[in-house]
Design a protein around this motif. Structure first.
Motif, short mmCIF file in Angstrom:
data_model
loop_
_atom_site.label_atom_id
_atom_site.label_comp_id
_atom_site.label_asym_id
_atom_site.label_seq_id
_atom_site.Cartn_x
_atom_site.Cartn_y
_atom_site.Cartn_z
N GLY A 263 -7.32 1.37 13.47
CA GLY A 263 -7.72 1.16 12.08
C GLY A 263 -6.91 2.00 11.11
O GLY A 263 -7.46 2.52 10.14
N VAL B 70 -13.29 -2.95 7.63
CA VAL B 70 -12.53 -2.08 8.53
C VAL B 70 -13.01 -0.66 8.32
O VAL B 70 -13.16 -0.22 7.17
N LYS C 258 -4.35 -6.55 12.24
CA LYS C 258 -5.28 -5.59 12.85
C LYS C 258 -4.49 -4.38 13.33
O LYS C 258 -3.78 -4.44 14.33
N ALA D 149 -5.89 -0.47 6.04
CA ALA D 149 -6.72 -1.59 5.61
C ALA D 149 -6.34 -1.88 4.17
O ALA D 149 -6.22 -0.97 3.36
N ILE E 76 -12.06 3.10 8.72
CA ILE E 76 -10.93 4.01 8.91
C ILE E 76 -11.46 5.43 9.03
O ILE E 76 -12.28 5.87 8.21
#
Length: 205
Positions: A164, A199, A160, A167, A201
């Motif tokens: 973010g 995720v 994680k 990914a 971003i």
């Protein structure tokens, strides 16, 4: 380019990444979600020269305003040249563009590993193993690291990243120069991706 309250801030993007879809399912799922977005009026079914990094993308549809929070954004944002959605399939490292990854957390114990020093420069020692994770994914390798705190092995897609920043996945939907996507829309997007972990971003070039 985006103008926010009269200030030129550059091209920015938001990418919803499916980090669980398999290589075998990515193409079909991309088509499935694209057709949903088109039928819902979020994007146009036609493809035009409206994205960066690809020849063609899907421009905003007549109901695109309903899935974003455009407060404080120049109006109408849909008239920008770079304003479309791009779909990426295949093993890809999705990143936040400008800046550096500052930290990463273990999905098992939540311990956070700082990746930058006090000057916000990458700490070479801390970054080295994670650099291998990033490059490995690009090269088709799954670099599995043990968490330095709990020693549990962590798959590349499970880390994680703070804000973010990274990914790793095989399917991503990038919205160029759209105002922030509404949380409810992102939740529905995730449901349409068969409930896979996603995720979001947000970055800028």
């Amino acid at each position: 380019m985006v103008v926010t309250e009269g200030v030129l801030v550059g091209d920015w993007f938001q990418t919803i990444v499916d980090v669980q879809v398999t290589s075998e399912d990515a193409g079909a799922l991309a088509t499935e979600v694209r057709d949903w977005l088109s039928s819902a009026g979020v994007v146009s079914s036609e493809r035009t020269d409206c994205v960066l990094g690809s020849d063609l993308g899907h421009p905003p549809g007549p109901r695109a305003d309903e899935v974003v929070d455009a407060s404080g954004w120049s109006d109408p944002w849909q008239t920008l040249w770079t304003n479309g959605m791009d779909i990426t399939t295949g093993r890809t490292v999705f990143d936040g563009g400008q800046g550096e990854p500052t930290a990463v957390a273990c999905p098992h114990c939540a311990a956070e590993i700082e990746l930058v020093d006090e000057a916000f420069e990458l700490d070479d020692k801390a970054w080295a193993p994670f650099q291998d994770v990033v490059h490995g994914w690009s090269e088709g390798r799954d670099v599995i690291l043990p968490c330095p705190t709990c020693s549990h092995p962590v798959e590349p897609t499970a880390w994680k990243w703070a804000d973010g920043y990274f990914a790793f996945g095989r399917l991503g939907f990038t919205f160029w120069n759209w105002p922030p996507l509404r949380p409810g829309f992102v939740d529905e997007f995730t449901r349409r991706l068969r409930g896979h972990r996603t995720v979001l971003i947000a970055g800028k070039l």
